[in-house]
Design an enzyme around this catalytic site. Sequence first.
Site, short mmCIF file in Angstrom:
data_model
loop_
_atom_site.label_atom_id
_atom_site.label_comp_id
_atom_site.label_asym_id
_atom_site.label_seq_id
_atom_site.Cartn_x
_atom_site.Cartn_y
_atom_site.Cartn_z
N ILE A 15 0.86 -1.04 -0.11
CA ILE A 15 0.03 -0.11 -0.04
C ILE A 15 0.68 1.24 -0.02
O ILE A 15 0.81 2.19 -0.80
CB ILE A 15 -0.90 0.05 1.21
N ASP A 59 12.02 4.26 13.05
CA ASP A 59 11.06 3.99 13.83
C ASP A 59 9.91 4.68 14.28
O ASP A 59 10.18 5.81 14.79
CB ASP A 59 11.43 3.09 14.97
N ASN A 85 0.59 6.04 7.10
CA ASN A 85 0.29 4.84 6.49
C ASN A 85 0.88 3.77 7.29
O ASN A 85 0.18 2.52 7.14
CB ASN A 85 0.68 4.61 4.94
N ARG A 118 3.15 16.18 14.49
CA ARG A 118 3.64 17.23 15.34
C ARG A 118 5.00 17.66 14.90
O ARG A 118 5.51 18.81 14.81
CB ARG A 118 3.71 16.93 16.65
N TYR A 148 -5.79 -2.97 17.51
CA TYR A 148 -5.55 -2.31 16.05
C TYR A 148 -6.76 -1.76 15.77
O TYR A 148 -6.74 -0.49 15.32
CB TYR A 148 -5.19 -3.29 14.85
N LYS A 152 -7.47 2.38 15.52
CA LYS A 152 -7.89 2.96 14.06
C LYS A 152 -9.04 4.08 14.43
O LYS A 152 -8.96 4.98 13.63
CB LYS A 152 -7.99 1.80 13.08
#
Length: 258
Positions: A15, A59, A85, A118, A148, A152
């Site tokens: 993706i 990371d 993403n 930020r 998860y 989200k």
Amino acid sequence: MSKSVAIVTGAAGDIGRAIAKRLADDHDIILLVDIDEAAVRKAAEGLGPAERFASFKADITSDADVAGMAKAASGLGGVKTLVNNAGAARAVSLHDTTPAIWRADNALNLEAAFLCFRAVEDQLKASKGSVINIASVNGMAVFGHPAYSAAKAGLLHFTRLVAVEYGKFGIRSNAVAPGTVRTQAWEVRAAANPNVFEEAKRWYALQRVVDPADVANAVSFLASPLASAITGVCLPVDCGLTAGQAELAHTFSQSEHY
């Protein structure tokens, strides 16, 4: 004039690469960011010349790494678009979700988006740029992977927070919520079960699952001037999954109602 830069996190995956490729149509430079240095370098090299596709190992749950990412981006030009993403899901059920998994999933799928935003906030103010968060249908309804999914759902609210608070600076913030996407992970499942896509597509109104290019096209639209009046929204790219269950609709249409 400063060159326009798009940052794509989790860019070594299917993706992420598709998004990076699509955004190159209207950005001068794409900064592909991933924790896997070799994979993200390979992804950047596969997309085109180094002056257009740059890679950066980070990371994104680390404040220091994210600060380094922002510095690298500013050295390339001005950040016009940030695409959060990167993401991953671990335990399938709540019973199997340990405190460590809960914290790790929230750190990667929610907190990292906050850190990245930020870090480039001032650059986005200068460009009156755009943030696109890759959420999930899991953040809109219960489909498993609870940590998860909760992250989200939080990401969707974070999207609106940025839209409301930073709109006065010309920054737009939107989310894309994919359904099942045909990535390498699903190809592995298909190798073990050749019928996996046939079994999955019955839940989708369009009778197919999502392609990475579908997600990339939605991101490109939200980042473009065509969406200049759109902010604070979540665009499901799910082949109709969240509109309703085709299989159930057919079942109910065949039954009697009183």
